[in-house]
Design a protein around this motif. Structure first.
Motif, PDB file in Angstrom:
ATOM      1  N   CYS A  12      39.780  45.743  35.631  1.00 32.87           N
ATOM      2  CA  CYS A  12      40.443  44.052  35.703  1.00 32.87           C
ATOM      3  C   CYS A  12      42.014  43.966  36.121  1.00 32.87           C
ATOM      4  CB  CYS A  12      41.277  44.229  34.323  1.00 32.87           C
ATOM      5  SG  CYS A  12      42.247  42.556  34.197  1.00 32.87           S
ATOM      6  N   ALA A  55      41.406  40.828  40.511  1.00 27.11           N
ATOM      7  CA  ALA A  55      42.802  39.644  39.401  1.00 27.11           C
ATOM      8  C   ALA A  55      43.024  39.736  41.186  1.00 27.11           C
ATOM      9  CB  ALA A  55      43.837  39.828  38.781  1.00 27.11           C
ATOM     10  N   GLU A 113      44.244  39.984  31.296  1.00 26.65           N
ATOM     11  CA  GLU A 113      44.050  39.352  31.716  1.00 26.65           C
ATOM     12  C   GLU A 113      44.601  37.330  31.784  1.00 26.65           C
ATOM     13  OE1 GLU A 113      39.682  38.794  30.923  1.00 26.65           O
ATOM     14  OE2 GLU A 113      38.800  39.500  32.359  1.00 26.65           O
TER      15      GLU A 113
END
Length: 573
Positions: free
Chosen positions: A456, A460, A486
């Motif tokens: 994750c 990003a 997130e």
């Protein structure tokens, strides 16, 4: 190279108010002085020398409240009176405990510390280099040799502070800068902008910023002169192996140090022995310490010991080629201890050479008991043990081994543990190491969950190696769900308008709860609109300080601040 092998293989504090110390770079903590910092300042008492005396009255413990008040007072003095930046004043006041303790020895720490210390500092200017250097990681015993003569105020040495700020702005932790100052003082004398160009030159080689930070922290001499040629050779060789310098960056620490020339020679030696690039890559990936601990010195040590046993050069080469695992750190250690075992019981070099050549796989994979213990177990004297080994080396050495047997099975671990272990190995931890055991306790969740949260951060926009460094510094980042991570990244980039790279300098941002983040940044955004706060203060400055300090410096600074603060708190509740 062989000619070098023989060389490698052959076998708190006194504070006497009546003490007079004539040291122009020391702090006067007693008498009022209004002379220019550019003049020699004859101190009556030196904080450094006070700190080294065993009979110090301030060796007694100071209460936590008194220390906290003293930190706040020193911060106010540096920031408000001496015009230090907020970040500099805060770091110095929080990271110079010995200096602070010495200051407290001049007042009654059981009474109003803030008021007493403020009055003391008003009439007793301090040598600002002492807390400054201590906050960078230098110990009190080291300070004396680094204090500049005839200077008391940091503002009188702008070149030093400019270069320290250049390193900080690049992302190098302040706690590492003291070590860099000790090992490469000349880099702190560069003209403005030179240091930034030198750091950029290493990035231009294709090395990530995070790795450059680690490498120059542990090897500051890389910044002396031009780009280090030995370093470039190692970098190019690692790239050909499919590893690259970022691989080293995954294992480097502030306590590491590297000899780039010897590291390149080690790889060149393995190349000549007959290792292919693929074999060398696997060898280093499985045993990074082989190249990184001692910069490959252990390879030469083992090679030299085998030559001294009487093995020919081509025999050693053949030995390494047929048994490449021998060069792993653990196997190398076992083999050297096995040779020591045989030497201790009195075996000749020629017989030892035969045993090593014929049974190197077993010797390198086993650890042995001490000869005295083996003799006791077998009820023989050393001469008898020596004779038994000569008659049947493998059988006797098997009995001398600490292992029950080569095929002994390790009790299986739960699949959850194995998945997490696999994830940590990919992260750069060495399997079964102490660091791995500690990390297993810090990371919560299955291996696939940890990998999902890791991915994750990569998705990003952060570099994979950078994310590895982030989660090593702040393991709790991955103890949150993917959705929470997130959300915090979205808040940082979309709502707060901070660049994603901000979390590299302060990974702990991802560990703070959203209420604290939203509340403090709402207040900060309001202050910026009113022109009462500097733009883009660091995340750590806004989040890491206590509530009381935040209110003092980011709420009370504006007449309408307290009302807005309460309004924001009501909105969040």
């Amino acid at each position: 190279m062989i000619s070098q092998l023989n060389h490698l293989v052959l076998f708190v504090p006194v504070f006497e108010r009546t003490t007079f110390v004539q040291n122009p770079s020391s702090v006067s903590l007693k008498f009022q002085c209004f002379c220019s910092s550019r003049l020699t300042h004859h101190s009556k008492v030196s904080v450094i020398e006070s700190a080294q005396s065993p009979n110090s009255p301030f060796a007694n413990r100071v209460s936590r409240n008194a220390r906290t008040e003293a930190q706040a007072t020193l911060f106010d003095y540096l920031h408000c009176t001496r015009s230090f930046s907020f970040t500099d004043a805060e770091h110095i006041s929080k990271n110079s405990p010995i200096f602070l303790q010495n200051l407290l020895s001049n007042i009654d720490s059981e009474k109003d510390v803030a008021r007493s210390l403020t009055r003391f500092l008003r009439y007793n200017p301090i040598n600002e280099f002492e807390p400054f250097f201590e906050s960078l990681g230098l110990s009190p015993s080291e300070l004396l040799s680094f204090l500049p003569r005839h200077l008391m105020y940091l503002s009188d040495d702008c070149v030093l502070t400019d270069n320290v700020h250049a390193l900080c702005n690049y992302g190098i932790p302040r706690s590492n800068i003291g070590k860099m100052y000790k090992e490469a003082k000349e880099i702190f004398g560069y003209d403005y902008g030179v240091l930034a160009l030198k750091l950029q030159a290493y990035e231009n080689l294709g090395i990530s910023k995070a790795t450059v930070i680690k490498l120059v922290s542990c090897c500051p001499l890389l910044l002396v002169g031009g780009v280090n040629s030995d370093f470039v050779k190692v970098h190019e060789k690692l790239k050909r192996l499919g590893l690259g310098m970022d691989w080293i960056g995954g294992y480097a620490s502030g306590n590491s140090t590297y000899n780039w020339d010897r590291m390149f020679d080690t790889m060149d030696f393995l190349d000549k022995v007959g290792y292919t690039e693929e074999q060398m890559c696997v060898l280093f990936e499985l045993n990074p310490a082989l190249l990184l601990e001692g910069s490959g010195k252990n390879v030469y040590v083992l090679f030299g010991r085998l030559l001294k046993l009487g093995l020919e050069m081509n025999e050693v080469y053949s030995l390494f080629m047929q048994n490449p695992q021998v060069l792993s750190v653990k196997c190398m250690k076992n083999l050297l201890l096995a040779v020591d075992f045989l030497f201790e019981i009195g075996m000749g070099t020629e017989e030892m050479a035969d045993i090593v050549a014929n049974d190197v796989e077993f010797l390198s994979s086993s650890s042995f008991k001490r000869p005295k213990t083996v003799c006791k177990d077998l009820k023989v004297k050393r001469d008898g043990l020596l004779q038994m080994i000569k008659e049947d080396p493998h059988k006797v050495l098997t009995l001398a081994s600490k292992s029950k047997g080569k095929n002994q099975l390790i009790s299986p671990l739960p699949s959850k543990h194995l998945e997490k272990t696999s994830f940590l190995v990919r992260l750069g931890y060495i399997e079964n190491s102490d660091e791995m055991m500690k990390a297993l306790k810090k990371f919560r969740g299955r291996g696939d969950q940890l990998q999902e949260r890791f991915d994750c951060l990569v998705q990003a926009g952060l570099d994979c190696n950078v994310v590895s460094n982030i989660v090593k510094q702040a393991p709790h980042v991955l103890n949150q769900s993917k959705d929470v991570i997130e959300m915090k990244i979205s808040c940082l980039t979309n709502c707060l308008r901070y660049p994603l790279d901000s979390v590299v300098a302060f990974p702990a941002y991802l560990c703070y709860d959203m209420d604290r983040i939203n509340l403090r940044f709402s207040m900060y955004a309001w202050l910026r609109e009113k022109g009462a706060a500097k733009p883009m203060l660091s995340l750590s400055t806004l989040l890491a300080c206590s509530d009381a300090r935040f209110v003092k410096y980011y709420v009370d600074v504006h007449p309408e601040g307290p009302a807005m603060w309460e309004s924001f708190k009501m909105q969040k509740s």
